[in-house]
Structure formats: C-alpha cells, structure tokens
Write a protein that holds these residues in place. Structure first.
Motif, PDB file in Angstrom:
ATOM      1  N   ASP A  51       0.867  -1.180   0.000  1.00 14.32           N
ATOM      2  CA  ASP A  51       0.000   0.000   0.000  1.00 14.32           C
ATOM      3  C   ASP A  51       0.899   1.223   0.000  1.00 14.32           C
ATOM      4  N   ALA A  52       1.453   1.546  -1.160  1.00 10.17           N
ATOM      5  CA  ALA A  52       2.530   2.522  -1.233  1.00 10.17           C
ATOM      6  C   ALA A  52       2.004   3.940  -1.317  1.00 10.17           C
ATOM      7  N   PRO A  53       2.806   4.938  -0.882  1.00  8.27           N
ATOM      8  CA  PRO A  53       2.385   6.329  -0.947  1.00  8.27           C
ATOM      9  C   PRO A  53       2.285   6.865  -2.368  1.00  8.27           C
ATOM     10  N   LEU A  54       3.215   6.497  -3.239  1.00  6.92           N
ATOM     11  CA  LEU A  54       3.174   6.990  -4.619  1.00  6.92           C
ATOM     12  C   LEU A  54       3.836   5.967  -5.515  1.00  6.92           C
ATOM     13  N   ARG A  55       3.040   5.198  -6.246  1.00  3.09           N
ATOM     14  CA  ARG A  55       3.586   4.213  -7.173  1.00  3.09           C
ATOM     15  C   ARG A  55       4.084   4.917  -8.425  1.00  3.09           C
ATOM     16  N   LEU A  56       4.930   4.233  -9.156  1.00  2.00           N
ATOM     17  CA  LEU A  56       5.511   4.830 -10.360  1.00  2.00           C
ATOM     18  C   LEU A  56       4.428   5.213 -11.362  1.00  2.00           C
ATOM     19  N   GLU A  57       3.360   4.404 -11.431  1.00  2.00           N
ATOM     20  CA  GLU A  57       2.331   4.692 -12.412  1.00  2.00           C
ATOM     21  C   GLU A  57       1.360   5.779 -11.985  1.00  2.00           C
ATOM     22  N   ASP A  58       1.457   6.255 -10.716  1.00  2.00           N
ATOM     23  CA  ASP A  58       0.567   7.317 -10.244  1.00  2.00           C
ATOM     24  C   ASP A  58       1.058   8.669 -10.754  1.00  2.00           C
TER      25      ASP A  58
ATOM     26  N   GLU B 135      -0.695  -1.435 -18.598  1.00  3.35           N
ATOM     27  CA  GLU B 135      -2.013  -1.262 -17.971  1.00  3.35           C
ATOM     28  C   GLU B 135      -3.093  -1.036 -19.011  1.00  3.35           C
ATOM     29  N   ASP B 136      -2.788  -0.214 -20.032  1.00  2.43           N
ATOM     30  CA  ASP B 136      -3.763   0.052 -21.081  1.00  2.43           C
ATOM     31  C   ASP B 136      -4.086  -1.217 -21.866  1.00  2.43           C
ATOM     32  N   ALA B 137      -3.044  -2.028 -22.121  1.00  2.00           N
ATOM     33  CA  ALA B 137      -3.259  -3.269 -22.848  1.00  2.00           C
ATOM     34  C   ALA B 137      -4.126  -4.229 -22.041  1.00  2.00           C
ATOM     35  N   ALA B 138      -3.908  -4.282 -20.732  1.00  2.00           N
ATOM     36  CA  ALA B 138      -4.712  -5.142 -19.876  1.00  2.00           C
ATOM     37  C   ALA B 138      -6.161  -4.682 -19.829  1.00  2.00           C
ATOM     38  N   THR B 139      -6.368  -3.359 -19.831  1.00  4.76           N
ATOM     39  CA  THR B 139      -7.725  -2.811 -19.822  1.00  4.76           C
ATOM     40  C   THR B 139      -8.469  -3.121 -21.103  1.00  4.76           C
ATOM     41  N   ASP B 140      -7.750  -3.020 -22.239  1.00  5.07           N
ATOM     42  CA  ASP B 140      -8.359  -3.295 -23.537  1.00  5.07           C
ATOM     43  C   ASP B 140      -8.781  -4.760 -23.653  1.00  5.07           C
TER      44      ASP B 140
END
Length: 327
Positions: free
Chosen positions: A39-46, A321-326
């Motif tokens: 439960d990180a404060p700021l992930r790279l993808e944020d 992430e976009d590929a997984a969403t698609d």
C-alpha cells in the motif's frame, strides 16, 4: 568477533578488481518477520496523486536518493560481482546472497560462483555500531584507499561508524578509463616500472577523444561492506531485507534520503507494511543507472540520463495497464 574475521576476506583484498563468492554462515540470529501487504504512498504509475508533473517527481527522486562521491559522477558496478554473507544461518545467508545476485544479474552484471572472493560483503551482528567502529579503526585503509574520488570522504566515514542505523554500508569506487578499464586515479604508494620518474606514479590513460562535453573516465564500484544489526531488522521479512540491501549495494544511495513521498524499498524501516519488495521506482532507478552511458562531463547530464530511463519505465507500465484494460 566472528563477523570481523569473516569480513577480512573482503577488506584485505589488495586488487579492487578480483571478484567472486563464498556464502559464509555461522549459527546466529535469523532476519525474519512477516511480509506485509503493498500500500505505497506513490507508485511509479501514479501521475496525478500530488498534482506535480511526472518528470519533476522523477528528477526529485533521483536527486534525493543518489549520492555519488564528491566531485565525481554516479558510480555503478561493472562486470563481475560476488556476494558474501557472514554470521547468519545457512538458509538466510543463501537467500540474501542469491537475491542480491539475482537483482544484479537482471541489471547485466555477472554474479560470481561459489568460492569467489566477495566484493559485496554482508555481515550480520548484534551490535552494528561496535563492529563498524572496530573495522574503521583496524582497517581504515580498506575504507579510504587515498585515491582521488574513490569514497565519500572522512565525514561520511564518521557517519558510517557512529550513526545508529539498522543497516549501514560503505562503498569504494574507482575512476577508470571506459575504453581500457585501467585505473584513472593514483593510489598513494603505487607506481609502475622503476618508480624513478614522476610519470611512473601517474595513472595510465589512453586518450581517444577530446571534447568539452564528454569524458572517457567513468566511476565503477568495486567494494561494498554492509553491516546488518540483527535486532533492528527483526520486523522485516527476509525478502524485505534482501531487497533493501540490493538497492543500497548496487547503487550509491544516500543513507539519509527522504523517500516517504514515493513507493520505495528505502522506506522499509519507517513503514514496513508499505515496502514488501523492490518497487517500480526502485527497479526503474537501477535500470536507468545501468543503462546510462555516463560519459558526460556535466554530472547533471548523467543524472538526466537516469531520469529519462525512469520516464521510459513509467511509459512501459502505462502501456501494459492500457493493454490489460483493452483485453
């Protein structure tokens, strides 16, 4: 003083470019605890968590964690490494050595085989401060060899010796000719040939290009000692400890860095539950460091290379992430 004797294999090594690994293990205390949820404060993808541009966040992260030697560029390992672990039970020692070696191999380094001479020595002890003071007092030349740009200086060594930290580390690096691998700094007392001419005491560099923007001299780490105070790491899992050690041994990391705004294994002692392993920030930083050419005379440009690599890592995460969403 088992730990001191075992650490001597690293500290007494005369040639800074010998490499390889025994996994010494003496019965003692295990570094173990429960792995906590992520439960990180700021992930790279944020990107929008703080409202600041991602590029600014990346530059600030690099500036915060990187601590090169004074007046030198960012250093990294080159070629072989060898991880040794002393004063832990065999299973824990093997895990630490294997995990650090695996992270190093992923960065393109060549981990040594069993029986090699450690270049990264991890020593567990019940009193990290006492061991650090003993080593610095009895083997000071191993920590400060005297060559220009090879360590962080006397003030930093005093901090390594005296500061109260669960894990402390000291690295020695070498300015080298990137073309030949030869040393680009003189070590006091070292000379070539008959030692009669002043040039015999100078480093031997084959100049292949003259430029106001680029240099052929880069900095390579060749020795690291890590002291682990077993009582102070009891709240960590063995993976957390191993990943923390990997981060601080494979790069020059500021021990006082404030990374609380980021998801990083460097936060593990302040917030163990948020740091179960190396994060995207950590892996992108290491990947950027080892992908950088480091041949800029301007040291800020070398940091910019690392920041650009972290940016590319962010873009890859977004694409995945976009590929997984698609799908």
């Amino acid at each position: 003083m088992i730990a001191l004797l075992l650490a001597g294999a690293l500290l007494s090594a005369a040639d800074p470019y010998t490499a390889s690994v025994p996994f010494a293990a003496a019965p003692n205390q295990d570094a173990a605890a429960a792995t906590a949820p992520q439960d990180a404060p700021l992930r790279l993808e944020d990107v929008t968590v703080t409202g600041r541009p991602l590029d600014s966040l990346i530059r600030d992260f690099v500036s915060e964690v990187a601590e090169p030697n004074p007046r030198r560029g960012l250093a990294r390992w080159s070629g072989d490494i060898c991880v040794g672990v002393a004063n832990l039970r065999a299973e824990a020692a093997q895990y630490l050595a294997d995990r650090v070696s695996t992270v190093a191999e992923d960065l393109g380094l060549d981990p040594g085989q069993p029986g090699c001479t450690p270049t990264i020595m991890i020593v567990a002890t019940g009193d990290g401060g006492e061991l650090a003071r003993t080593l610095v007092e009895e083997r000071r030349r191993a920590f400060r060899m005297g060559g220009s740009g090879m360590d962080r200086g006397g003030v930093a060594l005093a901090d390594f010796r005296d500061a109260d930290r669960p894990v402390r580390w000291w690295q020695v690096s070498m300015p080298v000719d990137s073309e030949t691998g030869l040393r680009a700094t003189r070590i006091p007392g070292e000379c070539r040939d008959a030692c009669l001419d002043p040039v015999d005491y100078a480093p031997q560099i084959n100049v292949f290009a003259a430029s106001r923007l680029r240099t052929q001299i880069v900095d390579n780490i060749f020795r690291t000692i890590v002291i682990v105070d077993v009582d102070d790491v009891a709240q960590l899992s063995i993976q957390q400890l191993a990943d923390y050690i990997a981060m601080v041994t494979l790069a020059q990391i500021n021990p006082d860095a404030d990374t609380s705004a980021y998801s990083s294994i460097l936060n593990v002692f302040d917030d163990p539950e948020s740091s179960p392993h190396l994060t995207d920030w950590d892996l992108a930083y290491l990947g950027g460091l080892y992908a950088a050419e480091r041949n800029h005379l301007n040291r800020r440009a070398n940091r910019t290379e690392v920041a650009a690599s972290i940016r590319r890592a962010h873009e890859r995460v977004r694409e995945d992430e976009d590929a997984a969403t698609d799908d």
